[in-house]
Design a protein around this motif. Sequence first.
Motif, PDB file in Angstrom:
ATOM      1  N   VAL A 172      -2.919 -32.963 -11.909  1.00  0.00           N
ATOM      2  CA  VAL A 172      -1.476 -33.150 -11.946  1.00  0.00           C
ATOM      3  C   VAL A 172      -0.826 -31.847 -12.374  1.00  0.00           C
ATOM      4  O   VAL A 172      -1.200 -31.276 -13.395  1.00  0.00           O
ATOM      5  CB  VAL A 172      -1.087 -34.289 -12.916  1.00  0.00           C
ATOM      6  N   ARG A 173       0.124 -31.382 -11.576  1.00  0.00           N
ATOM      7  CA  ARG A 173       0.907 -30.195 -11.915  1.00  0.00           C
ATOM      8  C   ARG A 173       2.365 -30.619 -11.909  1.00  0.00           C
ATOM      9  O   ARG A 173       2.829 -31.187 -10.927  1.00  0.00           O
ATOM     10  CB  ARG A 173       0.679 -29.082 -10.886  1.00  0.00           C
ATOM     11  N   ILE A 174       3.078 -30.357 -12.980  1.00  0.00           N
ATOM     12  CA  ILE A 174       4.474 -30.781 -13.095  1.00  0.00           C
ATOM     13  C   ILE A 174       5.340 -29.545 -13.263  1.00  0.00           C
ATOM     14  O   ILE A 174       5.126 -28.746 -14.167  1.00  0.00           O
ATOM     15  CB  ILE A 174       4.649 -31.742 -14.290  1.00  0.00           C
ATOM     16  N   LEU A 175       6.320 -29.414 -12.371  1.00  0.00           N
ATOM     17  CA  LEU A 175       7.265 -28.305 -12.439  1.00  0.00           C
ATOM     18  C   LEU A 175       8.667 -28.877 -12.371  1.00  0.00           C
ATOM     19  O   LEU A 175       8.903 -29.884 -11.698  1.00  0.00           O
ATOM     20  CB  LEU A 175       7.034 -27.325 -11.282  1.00  0.00           C
ATOM     21  N   GLU A 176       9.599 -28.232 -13.046  1.00  0.00           N
ATOM     22  CA  GLU A 176      10.981 -28.704 -13.076  1.00  0.00           C
ATOM     23  C   GLU A 176      11.895 -27.607 -12.532  1.00  0.00           C
ATOM     24  O   GLU A 176      11.759 -26.439 -12.873  1.00  0.00           O
ATOM     25  CB  GLU A 176      11.374 -29.037 -14.517  1.00  0.00           C
ATOM     26  N   TYR A 177      12.812 -28.018 -11.648  1.00  0.00           N
ATOM     27  CA  TYR A 177      13.762 -27.084 -11.052  1.00  0.00           C
ATOM     28  C   TYR A 177      15.171 -27.632 -11.224  1.00  0.00           C
ATOM     29  O   TYR A 177      15.365 -28.831 -11.341  1.00  0.00           O
ATOM     30  CB  TYR A 177      13.474 -26.923  -9.550  1.00  0.00           C
ATOM     31  N   ARG A 178      16.147 -26.733 -11.221  1.00  0.00           N
ATOM     32  CA  ARG A 178      17.542 -27.147 -11.305  1.00  0.00           C
ATOM     33  C   ARG A 178      18.309 -26.525 -10.149  1.00  0.00           C
ATOM     34  O   ARG A 178      17.825 -25.620  -9.474  1.00  0.00           O
ATOM     35  CB  ARG A 178      18.149 -26.749 -12.637  1.00  0.00           C
ATOM     36  N   GLY A 179      19.523 -27.021  -9.936  1.00  0.00           N
ATOM     37  CA  GLY A 179      20.378 -26.464  -8.893  1.00  0.00           C
ATOM     38  C   GLY A 179      20.128 -27.042  -7.515  1.00  0.00           C
ATOM     39  O   GLY A 179      20.585 -26.490  -6.515  1.00  0.00           O
ATOM     40  N   LEU A 180      19.417 -28.184  -7.448  1.00  0.00           N
ATOM     41  CA  LEU A 180      19.139 -28.808  -6.159  1.00  0.00           C
ATOM     42  C   LEU A 180      20.215 -29.826  -5.815  1.00  0.00           C
ATOM     43  O   LEU A 180      20.888 -30.367  -6.699  1.00  0.00           O
ATOM     44  CB  LEU A 180      17.771 -29.482  -6.187  1.00  0.00           C
ATOM     45  N   ASP A 181      20.365 -30.095  -4.536  1.00  0.00           N
ATOM     46  CA  ASP A 181      21.335 -31.085  -4.054  1.00  0.00           C
ATOM     47  C   ASP A 181      21.044 -32.428  -4.724  1.00  0.00           C
ATOM     48  O   ASP A 181      19.952 -32.972  -4.571  1.00  0.00           O
ATOM     49  CB  ASP A 181      21.201 -31.208  -2.537  1.00  0.00           C
ATOM     50  N   ASN A 235      -4.764 -27.414  -3.028  1.00  0.00           N
ATOM     51  CA  ASN A 235      -6.004 -27.855  -3.671  1.00  0.00           C
ATOM     52  C   ASN A 235      -7.152 -27.198  -2.927  1.00  0.00           C
ATOM     53  O   ASN A 235      -7.111 -27.069  -1.703  1.00  0.00           O
ATOM     54  CB  ASN A 235      -6.158 -29.375  -3.591  1.00  0.00           C
ATOM     55  N   THR A 236      -8.178 -26.813  -3.672  1.00  0.00           N
ATOM     56  CA  THR A 236      -9.298 -26.106  -3.065  1.00  0.00           C
ATOM     57  C   THR A 236     -10.619 -26.555  -3.654  1.00  0.00           C
ATOM     58  O   THR A 236     -10.673 -27.037  -4.784  1.00  0.00           O
ATOM     59  CB  THR A 236      -9.138 -24.578  -3.239  1.00  0.00           C
ATOM     60  N   ALA A 237     -11.671 -26.354  -2.881  1.00  0.00           N
ATOM     61  CA  ALA A 237     -13.020 -26.621  -3.370  1.00  0.00           C
ATOM     62  C   ALA A 237     -13.512 -25.475  -4.249  1.00  0.00           C
ATOM     63  O   ALA A 237     -14.497 -25.622  -4.965  1.00  0.00           O
ATOM     64  CB  ALA A 237     -13.967 -26.827  -2.189  1.00  0.00           C
ATOM     65  N   HIS A 238     -12.828 -24.330  -4.216  1.00  0.00           N
ATOM     66  CA  HIS A 238     -13.244 -23.165  -4.987  1.00  0.00           C
ATOM     67  C   HIS A 238     -12.132 -22.716  -5.935  1.00  0.00           C
ATOM     68  O   HIS A 238     -11.936 -23.345  -6.953  1.00  0.00           O
ATOM     69  CB  HIS A 238     -13.691 -22.034  -4.050  1.00  0.00           C
ATOM     70  N   HIS A 239     -11.365 -21.676  -5.572  1.00  0.00           N
ATOM     71  CA  HIS A 239     -10.343 -21.184  -6.502  1.00  0.00           C
ATOM     72  C   HIS A 239      -9.306 -20.360  -5.743  1.00  0.00           C
ATOM     73  O   HIS A 239      -9.663 -19.412  -5.053  1.00  0.00           O
ATOM     74  CB  HIS A 239     -11.003 -20.291  -7.570  1.00  0.00           C
ATOM     75  N   PHE A 240      -8.035 -20.733  -5.873  1.00  0.00           N
ATOM     76  CA  PHE A 240      -6.973 -19.879  -5.343  1.00  0.00           C
ATOM     77  C   PHE A 240      -6.866 -18.655  -6.246  1.00  0.00           C
ATOM     78  O   PHE A 240      -6.989 -18.754  -7.466  1.00  0.00           O
ATOM     79  CB  PHE A 240      -5.635 -20.616  -5.286  1.00  0.00           C
ATOM     80  N   THR A 241      -6.612 -17.505  -5.627  1.00  0.00           N
ATOM     81  CA  THR A 241      -6.551 -16.263  -6.391  1.00  0.00           C
ATOM     82  C   THR A 241      -5.157 -15.653  -6.422  1.00  0.00           C
ATOM     83  O   THR A 241      -4.868 -14.833  -7.288  1.00  0.00           O
ATOM     84  CB  THR A 241      -7.539 -15.230  -5.829  1.00  0.00           C
ATOM     85  N   TYR A 293      -8.909 -26.160 -12.283  1.00  0.00           N
ATOM     86  CA  TYR A 293      -9.688 -26.492 -11.085  1.00  0.00           C
ATOM     87  C   TYR A 293      -9.484 -25.462  -9.976  1.00  0.00           C
ATOM     88  O   TYR A 293     -10.045 -25.588  -8.896  1.00  0.00           O
ATOM     89  CB  TYR A 293      -9.328 -27.888 -10.571  1.00  0.00           C
ATOM     90  N   GLY A 294      -8.625 -24.462 -10.216  1.00  0.00           N
ATOM     91  CA  GLY A 294      -8.379 -23.426  -9.219  1.00  0.00           C
ATOM     92  C   GLY A 294      -7.280 -23.746  -8.244  1.00  0.00           C
ATOM     93  O   GLY A 294      -7.080 -23.029  -7.266  1.00  0.00           O
ATOM     94  N   ASN A 295      -6.538 -24.814  -8.487  1.00  0.00           N
ATOM     95  CA  ASN A 295      -5.473 -25.233  -7.573  1.00  0.00           C
ATOM     96  C   ASN A 295      -4.153 -24.570  -7.946  1.00  0.00           C
ATOM     97  O   ASN A 295      -3.917 -24.239  -9.091  1.00  0.00           O
ATOM     98  CB  ASN A 295      -5.366 -26.753  -7.585  1.00  0.00           C
ATOM     99  N   ILE A 296      -3.281 -24.395  -6.949  1.00  0.00           N
ATOM    100  CA  ILE A 296      -2.084 -23.568  -7.132  1.00  0.00           C
ATOM    101  C   ILE A 296      -0.791 -24.349  -6.933  1.00  0.00           C
ATOM    102  O   ILE A 296      -0.734 -25.302  -6.149  1.00  0.00           O
ATOM    103  CB  ILE A 296      -2.125 -22.363  -6.165  1.00  0.00           C
ATOM    104  N   ALA A 297       0.250 -23.933  -7.646  1.00  0.00           N
ATOM    105  CA  ALA A 297       1.641 -24.327  -7.398  1.00  0.00           C
ATOM    106  C   ALA A 297       2.432 -23.027  -7.325  1.00  0.00           C
ATOM    107  O   ALA A 297       2.235 -22.125  -8.152  1.00  0.00           O
ATOM    108  CB  ALA A 297       2.182 -25.223  -8.507  1.00  0.00           C
ATOM    109  N   GLU A 298       3.298 -22.912  -6.325  1.00  0.00           N
ATOM    110  CA  GLU A 298       4.053 -21.676  -6.088  1.00  0.00           C
ATOM    111  C   GLU A 298       5.418 -22.012  -5.521  1.00  0.00           C
ATOM    112  O   GLU A 298       5.638 -23.122  -5.042  1.00  0.00           O
ATOM    113  CB  GLU A 298       3.286 -20.773  -5.118  1.00  0.00           C
ATOM    114  N   ASP A 299       6.340 -21.044  -5.570  1.00  0.00           N
ATOM    115  CA  ASP A 299       7.665 -21.285  -5.022  1.00  0.00           C
ATOM    116  C   ASP A 299       8.346 -19.993  -4.629  1.00  0.00           C
ATOM    117  O   ASP A 299       7.924 -18.906  -5.016  1.00  0.00           O
ATOM    118  CB  ASP A 299       8.537 -22.062  -6.014  1.00  0.00           C
ATOM    119  N   LYS A 300       9.394 -20.140  -3.842  1.00  0.00           N
ATOM    120  CA  LYS A 300      10.306 -19.048  -3.511  1.00  0.00           C
ATOM    121  C   LYS A 300      11.603 -19.667  -3.022  1.00  0.00           C
ATOM    122  O   LYS A 300      11.655 -20.832  -2.648  1.00  0.00           O
ATOM    123  CB  LYS A 300       9.728 -18.092  -2.468  1.00  0.00           C
TER     124      LYS A 300
END
Length: 130
Positions: free
Chosen positions: A27-36, A73-79, A93-100
């Motif tokens: 579980v990855r939890i991220l919070e953002y503001r300024g959305l519709d 999600n990966t079986a190995h590791h995001f770098t 676990y090597g899993n990623i959350a990203e944004d732009k």
Amino acid sequence: IYYAKNIAGVSNTVTVKFSQAAAYPNVRILEYRGLDPASPLDVTAAAKGNGTNASSGSATTTSANELIFGAGNTAHHFTAAGSGFTKRVINIYGNIAEDKVVSSPGSNAATATNSAGFWVMQMATFKAKP
């Protein structure tokens, strides 16, 4: 990817319940503001593959200043996060959350660098507050 709109930006508690025992809860939890506040979700994409270049596949956004959120999600590791993305989390676990944020509508994909092996990459885009 799950999202909840109209949450006040104060102390919030997130509870996750699995329907059965989870050997590797992720579980990855991220919070953002300024959305519709009325209709934030625009488009989504998802793909799976094998190798070092993970991509959700593309989807075309419809508004300016959209938040592009990617999760892999990966079986190995995001770098590393994909080009233009900011890495927010690479968990144990090597899993990623990203944004732009993109300034104009167009085709977008969430990408990330994987060390090796199988991966699943998801993307959701969110419209900015009008």
